[in-house]
Design a protein around this motif. Sequence first.
Motif, mmCIF file in Angstrom:
data_model
loop_
_atom_site.group_PDB
_atom_site.id
_atom_site.type_symbol
_atom_site.label_atom_id
_atom_site.label_comp_id
_atom_site.label_asym_id
_atom_site.label_seq_id
_atom_site.Cartn_x
_atom_site.Cartn_y
_atom_site.Cartn_z
ATOM 1 N N GLY A 3 30.438 37.590 26.852
ATOM 2 C CA GLY A 3 31.481 37.052 27.714
ATOM 3 C C GLY A 3 31.106 37.087 29.180
ATOM 4 O O GLY A 3 30.091 37.643 29.585
ATOM 5 N N ARG A 4 31.955 36.471 29.977
ATOM 6 C CA ARG A 4 31.686 36.319 31.404
ATOM 7 C C ARG A 4 31.701 37.658 32.124
ATOM 8 O O ARG A 4 32.549 38.518 31.858
ATOM 9 C CB ARG A 4 32.722 35.386 32.021
ATOM 10 C CG ARG A 4 32.585 35.236 33.528
ATOM 11 C CD ARG A 4 33.529 34.203 34.065
ATOM 12 N NE ARG A 4 33.500 34.179 35.515
ATOM 13 C CZ ARG A 4 34.144 33.287 36.257
ATOM 14 N NH1 ARG A 4 34.858 32.345 35.672
ATOM 15 N NH2 ARG A 4 34.065 33.332 37.566
ATOM 16 N N ASN A 6 32.289 38.946 35.857
ATOM 17 C CA ASN A 6 32.765 38.536 37.174
ATOM 18 C C ASN A 6 32.009 39.277 38.269
ATOM 19 O O ASN A 6 31.413 40.335 38.036
ATOM 20 C CB ASN A 6 34.262 38.800 37.299
ATOM 21 C CG ASN A 6 35.078 37.887 36.413
ATOM 22 O OD1 ASN A 6 34.807 36.695 36.334
ATOM 23 N ND2 ASN A 6 36.063 38.449 35.736
ATOM 24 N N ALA A 314 24.482 31.901 36.457
ATOM 25 C CA ALA A 314 25.646 31.198 35.924
ATOM 26 C C ALA A 314 25.412 30.730 34.492
ATOM 27 O O ALA A 314 26.337 30.764 33.662
ATOM 28 C CB ALA A 314 25.994 30.012 36.823
ATOM 29 N N ARG A 315 24.179 30.306 34.186
ATOM 30 C CA ARG A 315 23.882 29.885 32.816
ATOM 31 C C ARG A 315 24.024 31.038 31.825
ATOM 32 O O ARG A 315 24.305 30.825 30.646
ATOM 33 C CB ARG A 315 22.465 29.296 32.742
ATOM 34 C CG ARG A 315 22.352 27.898 33.328
ATOM 35 C CD ARG A 315 21.029 27.251 32.957
ATOM 36 N NE ARG A 315 19.885 27.946 33.536
ATOM 37 C CZ ARG A 315 19.362 27.675 34.728
ATOM 38 N NH1 ARG A 315 19.903 26.717 35.495
ATOM 39 N NH2 ARG A 315 18.312 28.343 35.178
ATOM 40 N N ASP A 317 26.392 33.150 32.103
ATOM 41 C CA ASP A 317 27.815 33.492 32.222
ATOM 42 C C ASP A 317 28.036 34.695 33.124
ATOM 43 O O ASP A 317 28.921 35.528 32.888
ATOM 44 C CB ASP A 317 28.429 33.747 30.837
ATOM 45 C CG ASP A 317 29.894 33.299 30.767
ATOM 46 O OD1 ASP A 317 30.342 32.620 31.706
ATOM 47 O OD2 ASP A 317 30.579 33.640 29.790
ATOM 48 N N ILE A 318 27.212 34.766 34.188
ATOM 49 C CA ILE A 318 27.315 35.835 35.181
ATOM 50 C C ILE A 318 27.724 35.214 36.508
ATOM 51 O O ILE A 318 27.027 34.323 37.026
ATOM 52 C CB ILE A 318 25.980 36.588 35.335
ATOM 53 C CG1 ILE A 318 25.613 37.282 34.014
ATOM 54 C CG2 ILE A 318 26.056 37.592 36.479
ATOM 55 C CD1 ILE A 318 24.189 37.757 33.955
ATOM 56 N N SER A 319 28.811 35.663 37.065
ATOM 57 C CA SER A 319 29.323 35.126 38.321
ATOM 58 C C SER A 319 28.786 35.943 39.490
ATOM 59 O O SER A 319 29.195 37.087 39.699
ATOM 60 C CB SER A 319 30.854 35.143 38.318
ATOM 61 O OG SER A 319 31.354 34.663 39.537
ATOM 62 N N ASP A 365 26.674 45.345 30.551
ATOM 63 C CA ASP A 365 26.830 44.143 31.368
ATOM 64 C C ASP A 365 25.881 44.165 32.559
ATOM 65 O O ASP A 365 25.307 43.128 32.933
ATOM 66 C CB ASP A 365 28.276 44.009 31.842
ATOM 67 C CG ASP A 365 29.197 43.479 30.755
ATOM 68 O OD1 ASP A 365 28.691 42.993 29.732
ATOM 69 O OD2 ASP A 365 30.434 43.546 30.936
#
Length: 381
Positions: A3-4, A6, A314-315, A317-319, A365
């Motif tokens: 998952g992402r 943030n 971003a690819r 899913d890391i902001s 993460d």
Amino acid sequence: MSGRINVMAPWLGHEEADALAEVVASGWVAQGPRVAQFEHEFAAAMQAPFAVATSSCTTALHLALIVAGIGVGDDVVVPSFSFIATTNAVRYVGANPVFADVDAMTGNLTSETVSAALTPATRAVIAVDQGGVPVDLDGVRAAADPRGVVVIEDAACGAGSTYRGRPVGAGAEITAWSFHPRKLLTTGEGGMLTTRREEWADRARRLREHAMSVSAADRHASVLAPAERYAEVGFNYRMTDLQAAVGLVQLARLPEIVARRREIAARYQAAVADIPGLRTVADPAHGSSNFQSFWVEVGEDYPLDRDELLRALARADISARRGIMAAHRQPPYRALTPEAGLPATERLHDGTLILPVYHQLTDEDQQRVIAVLRSAGGERA
């Protein structure tokens, strides 16, 4: 992939919810006893004699400039390498922002960069603890004090950072703080002004409440409220008791928040140390950072440029985020760019990104973030 991730998240829990419920049940939700308590406890924690709660750090900066006597026609030295509010506050009082460059390692003003920006009309310097890295306040004051120039510390990002063994802001005449959700200590929105001068604190308290001679809390406590006077034009810059109740819980959490962020920062620093072309923010010799923002500079030896690395993250899913803005590149302030330019500011603005750091970030993460940095740099994850 789970998952992402943030770039940040405030650390809030049931303690804050319980504190809010108590205020709601009390029937007093506007500026009142919780605000007064928060001011007292925050001042003690930051080793400041006086504290005045406000609606934001921007409004605290505005009041700081007013009580310091800064006005129309005055020059105020500011770093362009800061959120635009630092510069905007100078405009609010009709003064002229004068941009100074920053140190390329810390992102902060120095004695040399301030000295280069001083003019005959300079009345103040706003020194920022950028991203939580403590500014060398003694160095800045060495340039400003002999000329009678007041130094205002913008510690929006600084709660929990230290300078020469004390909290940042403790050595300043006046300091502004932020409690925005991106900061370590949050009240949702909100700010604080701390100062060593009682007369400045007293005036700031009046000005935040329309310059009333009698506070709303004092009027409410009286059966027959005294008549109030308005000796000057004031503002509605108050904090609510709802916000202050959250702030009191957050203030108690601050040491634990700082310790966790420094643990995360240390892991990033160790992981990036052997990757050519990447440099991480670090503690300066004169203090310790709370790592409110953990930035990495992407150099020429790294296979990707800054924006390409942002896209790689971003690819996955890391902001992440581009680094601190440069105010002199924004439309209202482009004409104020110094002739010599601001090379360190532009280097940091163009070449840095901010990595995820927050209390709840798991080791797994964080390892995902590190793996992207290493693989994009041609290293084994």
